[in-house]
Structure formats: C-alpha cells, structure tokens
Write an enzyme that holds these catalytic residues in place. Structure first.
Site, PDB file in Angstrom:
ATOM      1  CB  CYS A   3      -0.914   0.023   1.228  1.00 20.41           C
ATOM      2  SG  CYS A   3      -1.799   1.598   1.325  1.00 20.41           S
ATOM      3  CB  CYS A   5      -2.082   4.528   4.523  1.00 24.07           C
ATOM      4  SG  CYS A   5      -3.517   4.025   3.538  1.00 24.07           S
ATOM      5  CB  SER A   6      -1.196   0.472   6.748  1.00 25.54           C
ATOM      6  OG  SER A   6      -2.370   1.030   7.313  1.00 25.54           O
ATOM      7  CB  CYS A   7      -4.855  -0.538   1.970  1.00 25.64           C
ATOM      8  SG  CYS A   7      -5.469   1.145   2.151  1.00 25.64           S
TER       9      CYS A   7
END
Ligand code: FE
Length: 193
Positions: free
Chosen positions: A98, A101-103
């Site tokens: 991602c 961010c942190s998907c």
C-alpha cells in the site's frame, strides 16, 4: 504519546456513541466486527491458498471473485473492501504494497506486520522490488517479471503463490501449513521442507 492516545480514545467513544444514537450501528455489530477482526489471521489466507491449489473450481472462483472465495472459507467479508487474488505463475511474481498507508487484506491475513506500514517498505518496494525481495532471502529469477500491486482502500490484494514442487499428493492441511504471511504478500515464497 499518552495525550494522543487519550484524545483518540475520547474521539472513538464520541463517534461510537453518535453512530449508535443515530441508529447506524449497534453495540452487537461493533462487538461482532471486533471479534472477527481479532480472529482473522494468516491461517485463513493459507487455507484459501491450499484450497485453491487443490480444487480447480475453487481456484477459478478465487481468481474471479476473491471476496466470494474468502467467504467460502469462513472469512468475514461484510463491509470489507473487495478482495483480489493475484496468481503467481512461472515468469510472473506479484508483490503487494500500500503505497499510501497500510491497506491490507485483514479479513484473510489479520493485522498487517509492522514493516508493511513502514515508509521504507512502501517506497522501496515500488522503486526496487527485486532488491527488497533479495533482502528477504527471496531470489526471483531474472527472466521473471515482478509486478508490484497497490493495495488501496477500495481493493485489497493477496498473492496466490506458486505451489511448491513435490506436493502433488499433499492434504489441504499440510499445504496450508506451508503457507506463511509473507508468501501471501509476495515478499517470500512457500517451500516444501
Ligand atoms: Fe492504505
């Protein structure tokens, strides 16, 4: 740090009670979601992989509709972004990142590992995937294309790794035990011991 946590706790409580007051979400739904989130782990994704390796119909379903395949193995997909399954093939290897961010496909892999959220992983995987994989001890042949896939808020991805040679007669349980978290992100590959 403590002040930030106290503020976020108060914010969470305020938003939660507002949503409940407006009838948009019930305490039972919140409890249900927390329970599913906390029970999701890479074991679920490994089950999906093992089943796809063994069952042609499920394999086809996983590639066509990852969300339906995940539901079929007991993942809680309601309200979650759709899941896409990227199949590694000879000559083609996938890595998921991602960039923003942190998907992460939490419904089938649980909480993301700390490094998945790091700016170093996010930036370097895009610029030099082969170099990042080498640091994991993962050597991808020079003639294999590495496709870096961006996981987003709208679509979550997991990797269906190549089935290791010599596992043709293995049970689903034994195959699932071979598959680890990193294999489904694409930083490592499963190996038959
Ligand atoms: Fe993200």
């Amino acid at each position: 740090m403590r002040i930030v946590e106290a503020e976020s706790g108060a914010l969470l409580a305020a938003v939660t009670s507002l949503l409940q007051d407006k009838g948009l979400v019930s305490p039972a739904e919140i409890r249900e979601r927390i329970a599913f989130t906390e029970t999701a782990s890479p074991a679920l994704g490994a089950r999906l992989v093992a089943k796809a390796w063994r069952e042609p119909a499920f394999h086809a379903l996983a590639l066509r509709d990852g969300t339906a395949a995940a539901e079929a193995i007991g993942a809680f997909m309601r309200g979650a972004p759709p899941l896409g399954v990227l199949e590694n093939r000879p000559g083609l290897h996938h890595v998921v990142v991602c960039t923003l961010c942190s998907c992460y496909p939490r419904t089938v892999l649980g909480y993301p590992p700390f490094w998945f959220k790091s700016s170093a992983y996010r930036a370097r995987t895009v610029r030099d995937p082969r170099g990042v994989l080498a640091e994991w001890g993962t050597t991808i042949p020079d003639d294999t294309t590495i496709r870096v896939v961006d996981s987003t808020a709208d679509y979550r991805w997991m990797v269906l790794p190549l089935r290791p040679a010599g596992t043709d007669d293995w049970s689903e349980d034994d195959l699932a035990a071979l598959v680890h978290e990193g294999d489904m992100i694409g930083v490592t590959v499963p190996k038959a011991a």
